[in-house]
Design a protein around this motif. Structure first.
Motif, PDB file in Angstrom:
ATOM      1  N   THR A 147       0.870  -1.169   0.000  1.00 18.64           N
ATOM      2  CA  THR A 147       0.000   0.000   0.000  1.00 18.64           C
ATOM      3  C   THR A 147       0.909   1.222   0.000  1.00 18.64           C
ATOM      4  N   SER A 148       0.425   2.283  -0.609  1.00 15.03           N
ATOM      5  CA  SER A 148       1.241   3.487  -0.715  1.00 15.03           C
ATOM      6  C   SER A 148       0.319   4.673  -0.993  1.00 15.03           C
ATOM      7  N   LYS A 149       0.854   5.679  -1.647  1.00 20.06           N
ATOM      8  CA  LYS A 149       0.059   6.826  -2.069  1.00 20.06           C
ATOM      9  C   LYS A 149       0.469   7.255  -3.464  1.00 20.06           C
ATOM     10  N   ILE A 150      -0.524   7.622  -4.251  1.00 23.12           N
ATOM     11  CA  ILE A 150      -0.280   8.231  -5.556  1.00 23.12           C
ATOM     12  C   ILE A 150      -0.913   9.610  -5.482  1.00 23.12           C
ATOM     13  N   GLY A 151      -0.082  10.628  -5.425  1.00 22.88           N
ATOM     14  CA  GLY A 151      -0.589  11.963  -5.157  1.00 22.88           C
ATOM     15  C   GLY A 151      -1.113  12.006  -3.730  1.00 22.88           C
ATOM     16  N   ASP A 152      -2.350  12.458  -3.570  1.00 22.85           N
ATOM     17  CA  ASP A 152      -2.964  12.507  -2.245  1.00 22.85           C
ATOM     18  C   ASP A 152      -3.872  11.305  -1.991  1.00 22.85           C
ATOM     19  N   ASN A 153      -3.872  10.360  -2.919  1.00 27.31           N
ATOM     20  CA  ASN A 153      -4.790   9.236  -2.830  1.00 27.31           C
ATOM     21  C   ASN A 153      -4.099   7.956  -2.354  1.00 27.31           C
ATOM     22  N   LYS A 154      -4.733   7.253  -1.408  1.00 20.91           N
ATOM     23  CA  LYS A 154      -4.204   5.986  -0.922  1.00 20.91           C
ATOM     24  C   LYS A 154      -4.271   4.957  -2.049  1.00 20.91           C
ATOM     25  N   SER A 155      -3.223   4.128  -2.160  1.00 20.37           N
ATOM     26  CA  SER A 155      -3.181   3.151  -3.247  1.00 20.37           C
ATOM     27  C   SER A 155      -2.747   1.779  -2.753  1.00 20.37           C
ATOM     28  N   TYR A 156      -3.095   0.789  -3.532  1.00 23.97           N
ATOM     29  CA  TYR A 156      -2.666  -0.592  -3.288  1.00 23.97           C
ATOM     30  C   TYR A 156      -2.192  -1.143  -4.620  1.00 23.97           C
ATOM     31  N   GLU A 157      -1.038  -1.777  -4.612  1.00 24.66           N
ATOM     32  CA  GLU A 157      -0.533  -2.353  -5.851  1.00 24.66           C
ATOM     33  C   GLU A 157       0.141  -3.691  -5.623  1.00 24.66           C
ATOM     34  N   LYS A 158       0.076  -4.535  -6.633  1.00 29.84           N
ATOM     35  CA  LYS A 158       0.765  -5.821  -6.593  1.00 29.84           C
ATOM     36  C   LYS A 158       1.185  -6.172  -8.010  1.00 29.84           C
ATOM     37  N   TYR A 159       2.292  -6.922  -8.097  1.00 28.82           N
ATOM     38  CA  TYR A 159       2.803  -7.286  -9.418  1.00 28.82           C
ATOM     39  C   TYR A 159       3.512  -8.630  -9.359  1.00 28.82           C
ATOM     40  N   ASP A 160       3.280  -9.439 -10.382  1.00 28.00           N
ATOM     41  CA  ASP A 160       3.899 -10.757 -10.512  1.00 28.00           C
ATOM     42  C   ASP A 160       4.858 -10.708 -11.693  1.00 28.00           C
ATOM     43  N   ASN A 161       6.154 -10.743 -11.405  1.00 32.48           N
ATOM     44  CA  ASN A 161       7.160 -10.645 -12.465  1.00 32.48           C
ATOM     45  C   ASN A 161       7.133 -11.825 -13.417  1.00 32.48           C
ATOM     46  N   SER A 162       6.876 -13.032 -12.898  1.00 30.72           N
ATOM     47  CA  SER A 162       6.905 -14.224 -13.730  1.00 30.72           C
ATOM     48  C   SER A 162       5.798 -14.229 -14.778  1.00 30.72           C
ATOM     49  N   ASN A 163       4.623 -13.722 -14.408  1.00 37.83           N
ATOM     50  CA  ASN A 163       3.501 -13.691 -15.344  1.00 37.83           C
ATOM     51  C   ASN A 163       3.291 -12.327 -15.994  1.00 37.83           C
ATOM     52  N   LYS A 164       4.049 -11.331 -15.539  1.00 37.87           N
ATOM     53  CA  LYS A 164       3.891  -9.963 -16.028  1.00 37.87           C
ATOM     54  C   LYS A 164       2.452  -9.505 -15.872  1.00 37.87           C
ATOM     55  N   GLU A 165       1.914  -9.762 -14.680  1.00 29.64           N
ATOM     56  CA  GLU A 165       0.554  -9.355 -14.364  1.00 29.64           C
ATOM     57  C   GLU A 165       0.567  -8.473 -13.119  1.00 29.64           C
ATOM     58  N   GLY A 166      -0.255  -7.448 -13.128  1.00 30.02           N
ATOM     59  CA  GLY A 166      -0.283  -6.566 -11.976  1.00 30.02           C
ATOM     60  C   GLY A 166      -1.576  -5.793 -11.856  1.00 30.02           C
ATOM     61  N   GLU A 167      -1.679  -5.080 -10.760  1.00 25.27           N
ATOM     62  CA  GLU A 167      -2.897  -4.322 -10.464  1.00 25.27           C
ATOM     63  C   GLU A 167      -2.563  -3.136  -9.584  1.00 25.27           C
ATOM     64  N   VAL A 168      -3.245  -2.030  -9.839  1.00 28.30           N
ATOM     65  CA  VAL A 168      -3.145  -0.847  -8.990  1.00 28.30           C
ATOM     66  C   VAL A 168      -4.555  -0.379  -8.675  1.00 28.30           C
ATOM     67  N   ASP A 169      -4.848  -0.175  -7.378  1.00 26.57           N
ATOM     68  CA  ASP A 169      -6.136   0.343  -6.932  1.00 26.57           C
ATOM     69  C   ASP A 169      -5.918   1.688  -6.260  1.00 26.57           C
ATOM     70  N   LEU A 170      -6.819   2.602  -6.514  1.00 26.59           N
ATOM     71  CA  LEU A 170      -6.682   3.955  -5.997  1.00 26.59           C
ATOM     72  C   LEU A 170      -8.007   4.399  -5.378  1.00 26.59           C
ATOM     73  N   LEU A 171      -7.954   4.932  -4.156  1.00 23.73           N
ATOM     74  CA  LEU A 171      -9.148   5.459  -3.498  1.00 23.73           C
ATOM     75  C   LEU A 171      -9.155   6.972  -3.670  1.00 23.73           C
ATOM     76  N   VAL A 172     -10.166   7.469  -4.383  1.00 23.77           N
ATOM     77  CA  VAL A 172     -10.256   8.890  -4.708  1.00 23.77           C
ATOM     78  C   VAL A 172     -11.412   9.533  -3.939  1.00 23.77           C
ATOM     79  N   ASN A 173     -11.100  10.591  -3.207  1.00 26.73           N
ATOM     80  CA  ASN A 173     -12.104  11.363  -2.482  1.00 26.73           C
ATOM     81  C   ASN A 173     -12.931  10.505  -1.524  1.00 26.73           C
ATOM     82  N   LYS A 174     -12.335   9.440  -1.006  1.00 28.54           N
ATOM     83  CA  LYS A 174     -12.949   8.547  -0.017  1.00 28.54           C
ATOM     84  C   LYS A 174     -14.243   7.896  -0.503  1.00 28.54           C
ATOM     85  N   ARG A 175     -14.474   7.846  -1.834  1.00 32.49           N
ATOM     86  CA  ARG A 175     -15.694   7.219  -2.326  1.00 32.49           C
ATOM     87  C   ARG A 175     -15.524   6.517  -3.672  1.00 32.49           C
ATOM     88  N   PHE A 176     -14.547   6.909  -4.462  1.00 34.31           N
ATOM     89  CA  PHE A 176     -14.345   6.284  -5.767  1.00 34.31           C
ATOM     90  C   PHE A 176     -13.134   5.346  -5.720  1.00 34.31           C
TER      91      PHE A 176
END
Length: 206
Positions: A147-176
Motif C-alpha cells: 500500500t502506498s500513495k499516488i498523489g494525495d490518494n491511498k493506493s494498493y498495488e501488486k505485481y507478478d514478475n513471472s507472469n507480467k501481471e499486476g494491479e493498482v487500486d486507488l481510493l479517490v475522495n474517499k468514495r471512488f
C-alpha cells in the motif's frame, strides 16, 4: 449509533486475506502471526470508526454510471479501447455505480482493464477498499505487494514478475475506487494507464 457488524466483517475479510496473502502457513512465524492479528484488529477499529462517521453524514447518492463511463480514456497508455460498459446495482440499501473499459494491442498479448466504482461514500466502501485502512509491504522473488500513495490518494498495488501481471487500486475522495489491471505489461505501463483517467474530474463528481 449501532454499527452493522455484517458489513464490518465483509470489509474485514479482504483485509485478512491481504495480511495472509502469499504466506506459507507451515513456515509462518509467531511474530508474523502477531503482526497480522494486530493489523486485522487495527483495521477492524478503523472500519468501526469510519462506519460511525458515515452513519452521521448519512447516505450519498451514487454518480450515474454514464458519468463514470465518460471518464474512461479512449486508449490506455497506447492500448486501444476494445470495450466500454457501465451499470448501477443496489441491495440492502446500498448502491454502487461501475464503469469498465478493456484495452489491448492487436494480438491481445498486452491487455489492461480499467474500472471506476462509486460506492457513494457508504459503508460498502469498507469492502471495496479495505486495503486503504492497512499498511502492506511485501516482496518475494516473483513480485511484490504494497500500500502506498499516488498523489494525495491511498493506493494498493501488486505485481507478478513471472507472469507480467499486476494491479493498482486507488481510493479517490474517499468514495471512488479506480482500478487498473494489466497482463503482459510492466507495472510502469499499468500506472501510466491509470494516469489516463482524469482523477481531478472524478473527485469533483457528485
Amino acid at each position: 449509533m449501532r454499527i452493522n457488524l455484517n458489513m464490518l466483517w465483509a470489509g474485514l475479510l479482504p483485509v485478512m486475506f491481504l495480511t495472509g496473502c502469499g504466506e506459507n502457513k507451515e513456515e509462518e512465524k509467531k511474530d508474523e502471526e502477531s503482526v497480522s492479528t494486530l493489523g486485522a484488529v487495527s483495521a477492524m477499529k478503523e472500519m468501526a470508526a469510519q462506519a460511525e462517521e458515515m452513519q452521521k453524514s448519512g447516505p450519498v447518492a451514487t454518480v450515474d454510471f454514464r458519468s463514470l463511463k465518460e471518464l474512461l480514456p479512449a486508449d490506455a497508455d497506447g492500448l486501444a479501447r476494445k470495450e466500454a460498459s457501465g451499470e448501477k446495482n443496489g441491495a440492502a440499501g446500498f448502491t454502487i455505480s461501475t464503469a469498465n473499459g478493456k484495452y489491448a494491442n492487436a494480438d491481445d498479448s498486452e491487455t489492461i482493464e480499467l474500472s471506476i466504482v462509486d460506492g457513494g461514500g457508504s459503508a460498502m466502501m469498507m469492502g471495496l477498499a479495505a486495503w486503504s485502512m492497512m499498511e502492506v509491504d511485501k516482496e518475494t522473488e516473483n513480485g511484490y505487494e504494497k500500500t502506498s500513495k499516488i498523489g494525495d490518494n491511498k493506493s494498493y498495488e501488486k505485481y507478478d514478475n513471472s507472469n507480467k501481471e499486476g494491479e493498482v487500486d486507488l481510493l479517490v475522495n474517499k468514495r471512488f475506487v479506480v482500478t487498473a489491471k494489466g497482463r503482459g505489461i510492466s507495472m510502469d505501463k499499468i500506472k501510466a494507464a491509470l494516469e489516463d483517467v482524469d482523477l481531478d474530474k472524478l473527485a469533483g463528481l457528485k
